[in-house]
Design an enzyme around this catalytic site. Sequence first.
Site, short mmCIF file in Angstrom:
data_model
loop_
_atom_site.label_atom_id
_atom_site.label_comp_id
_atom_site.label_asym_id
_atom_site.label_seq_id
_atom_site.Cartn_x
_atom_site.Cartn_y
_atom_site.Cartn_z
CE LYS A 22 -1.78 1.80 3.98
NZ LYS A 22 -1.50 3.24 4.10
CG ASN A 23 2.59 2.63 3.52
OD1 ASN A 23 1.38 2.84 3.38
ND2 ASN A 23 3.17 2.52 4.70
NE ARG A 92 0.29 12.12 7.04
CZ ARG A 92 0.49 13.39 7.31
NH1 ARG A 92 -0.53 14.16 7.60
NH2 ARG A 92 1.70 13.91 7.30
CB CYS A 116 -5.05 6.26 10.50
SG CYS A 116 -5.39 4.65 9.84
NE ARG A 121 -0.61 10.44 9.89
CZ ARG A 121 -0.86 9.25 9.33
NH1 ARG A 121 -2.01 8.66 9.51
NH2 ARG A 121 0.06 8.66 8.59
N PRO A 122 0.68 16.90 10.79
CG PRO A 122 2.40 18.09 11.81
CD PRO A 122 1.53 16.88 11.98
CB ILE A 123 1.11 18.52 5.28
CG1 ILE A 123 0.14 19.71 5.25
CG2 ILE A 123 0.33 17.22 5.34
CD1 ILE A 123 -0.66 19.77 3.94
CG ASP A 124 5.34 20.99 9.57
OD1 ASP A 124 4.78 19.88 9.56
OD2 ASP A 124 6.32 21.25 10.29
CG LEU A 125 8.33 18.23 8.05
CD1 LEU A 125 8.69 16.84 8.53
CD2 LEU A 125 9.46 19.21 8.37
CG ASP A 305 2.74 1.59 9.50
OD1 ASP A 305 2.33 2.53 10.20
OD2 ASP A 305 2.82 1.65 8.26
CB ILE A 327 6.22 7.53 14.34
CG1 ILE A 327 7.56 6.81 14.30
CG2 ILE A 327 5.91 8.17 12.98
CD1 ILE A 327 8.75 7.64 13.90
NE ARG A 397 -7.18 4.10 5.18
CZ ARG A 397 -6.20 4.49 6.00
NH1 ARG A 397 -6.38 4.44 7.30
NH2 ARG A 397 -5.07 4.95 5.53
C1 UD1 Z 1 3.93 7.00 6.12
C2 UD1 Z 1 3.17 5.70 5.93
C3 UD1 Z 1 2.56 5.23 7.25
C4 UD1 Z 1 3.65 5.16 8.33
C5 UD1 Z 1 4.44 6.47 8.40
C6 UD1 Z 1 5.62 6.39 9.35
C7 UD1 Z 1 2.42 5.86 3.65
C8 UD1 Z 1 1.28 5.97 2.71
N1 UD1 Z 1 2.13 5.92 4.95
O1 UD1 Z 1 3.00 7.98 6.53
O2 UD1 Z 1 2.00 3.94 7.06
O3 UD1 Z 1 3.03 4.92 9.57
O4 UD1 Z 1 4.96 6.81 7.10
O5 UD1 Z 1 6.46 5.35 8.99
O6 UD1 Z 1 3.55 5.67 3.25
N2 UD1 Z 1 5.27 15.04 10.19
C9 UD1 Z 1 5.31 16.37 10.46
N3 UD1 Z 1 5.20 17.24 9.40
C10 UD1 Z 1 5.06 16.81 8.13
C11 UD1 Z 1 5.04 15.44 7.87
C12 UD1 Z 1 5.15 14.56 8.93
O7 UD1 Z 1 5.42 16.81 11.60
O8 UD1 Z 1 4.97 17.65 7.22
C13 UD1 Z 1 5.35 14.08 11.31
C14 UD1 Z 1 4.06 13.29 11.44
O9 UD1 Z 1 3.10 13.99 12.17
C15 UD1 Z 1 4.53 12.05 12.15
C16 UD1 Z 1 5.94 11.86 11.58
O10 UD1 Z 1 6.33 13.11 11.04
O11 UD1 Z 1 4.62 12.28 13.51
C17 UD1 Z 1 6.04 10.78 10.53
O12 UD1 Z 1 5.21 11.10 9.45
P1 UD1 Z 1 5.52 10.64 7.96
O13 UD1 Z 1 6.82 9.92 7.90
O14 UD1 Z 1 5.34 11.83 7.10
O15 UD1 Z 1 4.35 9.62 7.72
P2 UD1 Z 1 3.38 9.51 6.48
O16 UD1 Z 1 4.13 9.79 5.22
O17 UD1 Z 1 2.14 10.26 6.76
#
Ligand code: UD1
Length: 417
Positions: A22-23, A92, A116, A121-125, A305, A327, A397
């Site tokens: 999936k990922n 997401r 989920c 789960r911010p997207i600032d990065l 996960d 995480i 999912r």
């Molecule tokens: C991906 C995986 C998910 C897995 C996660 C961590 C997919 C589709 N999903 O999710 O199954 O659990 O990696 O291995 O591949 N964060 C920020 N700002 C950001 C982005 C992330 O603070 O802009 C934080 C998140 O809140 C979280 C951490 O970074 O605490 C890890 O997130 P991230 O690695 O981005 O996970 P996903 O890509 O959402």
Amino acid sequence: MSVWTINGGNKLFGDVKAQGSKNAVLPIMAAAIITGCETELINCPELSDVGAAMDILRHLGCKAERRDGAVYIDSRGMNRTDIPHELMREMRSSVIFLGAILARAHRASISYPGGCELGARPIDLHLAALKSLGADIQEQGCNINCFDSGLIGTRINLKFPSVGATENAMLAACAAKGETVITNAAREPEIVDLQEFMRKLGVNISGAGTSVVTIDGFGTRRSVKHKIMNDRIVSATAMCCVAVTGGSITLNEVVPADFETAMAALEYMGCDIERGECTVKITCNTALRACYPIVTRPYPDFPTDIQPLLMAACLTAAGTTEFTENIFENRYRHVPEMCKLGADIVVEDRVARVTGVKRLQGAEVSATDLRGGAALVAAALGADGRTVIDDNGHIARGYEDFDRLLANLGADLSYRA
Ligand code: UD1
């Protein structure tokens, strides 16, 4: 409402062919639009998240259809650059389309993504990475509007190795003029699969799987066929189920190194694991002992996960196992449900201490997220009597025909979608 009814107590035996990841498939489906070509993705798991990604592609004006385990995408006719909230909130990973749409069309409008509910789960990065490539990003309430008048290759240093932000940066950067170097990139195997796919599209990219990924534009547009890597989380899930029930299964067509941390933990607990080149056999015929402390961190450390699934295996293991979740802040939502089955778990902030009990007892429980839901299924397989899990579609999912997979191994269960 989707409901699992599980009569625990059967040991699991047999062979498992892991499903496509999936990922890996979700960012690859987004990448399918960047050059405007035809794509055939084989070993594509039949999951509701994949269905959600196909809906987004169709909304954008692409063709997306499933035939015989493959998904065909034709992005030549893409004629929109927005993703409405109803589609964004499905998962997401929809945020990965931001970088892909921008690379293709120089503008994109999306809203904040769903998925989920694992805490903030911010997207600032993601947004910071696109901004450093020169994108102009305006946030208005829940909407994000993104424009560029020509992205420029640059150095992007991620504050944290976010999987999604690394992928978004890789996708946007392939349309940038000049070289982009992403440092502190996530190293997950799924990022390597995305790189393989992007290379087939003609993108000049290297370094995935390490902390430094370099992207330098793309050459000739071509149509591609790509086999999605197998799902390491599903493989680890099946192994944790056997650790709970006892028995012996063989996983086929896997890359054992991709889930080594999970195997090491299960081995320490008393499971016998034979690693082949692309097979893993797990046998569990003794009572398990508690595991060493488990701390979730980005790959190659222990994956968040797999935390709920290994926890399921620890519920009846002798002694106390300490989990530290680094995480996602809300990734213990399965804990109160496991306690309804008789588990002894104490949570304090990021730490959960699991003390093994002699037996679990079937009960009515609810799945609140994808991996937590699968972990409840695993726990129920080892509980006395009947467990009914209301899973609200979470498990579908990320797991393809999970009920059939387990039933084929000997589990006594039924699933109503
Ligand atoms: C991906 C995986 C998910 C897995 C996660 C961590 C997919 C589709 N999903 O999710 O199954 O659990 O990696 O291995 O591949 N964060 C920020 N700002 C950001 C982005 C992330 O603070 O802009 C934080 C998140 O809140 C979280 C951490 O970074 O605490 C890890 O997130 P991230 O690695 O981005 O996970 P996903 O890509 O959402």
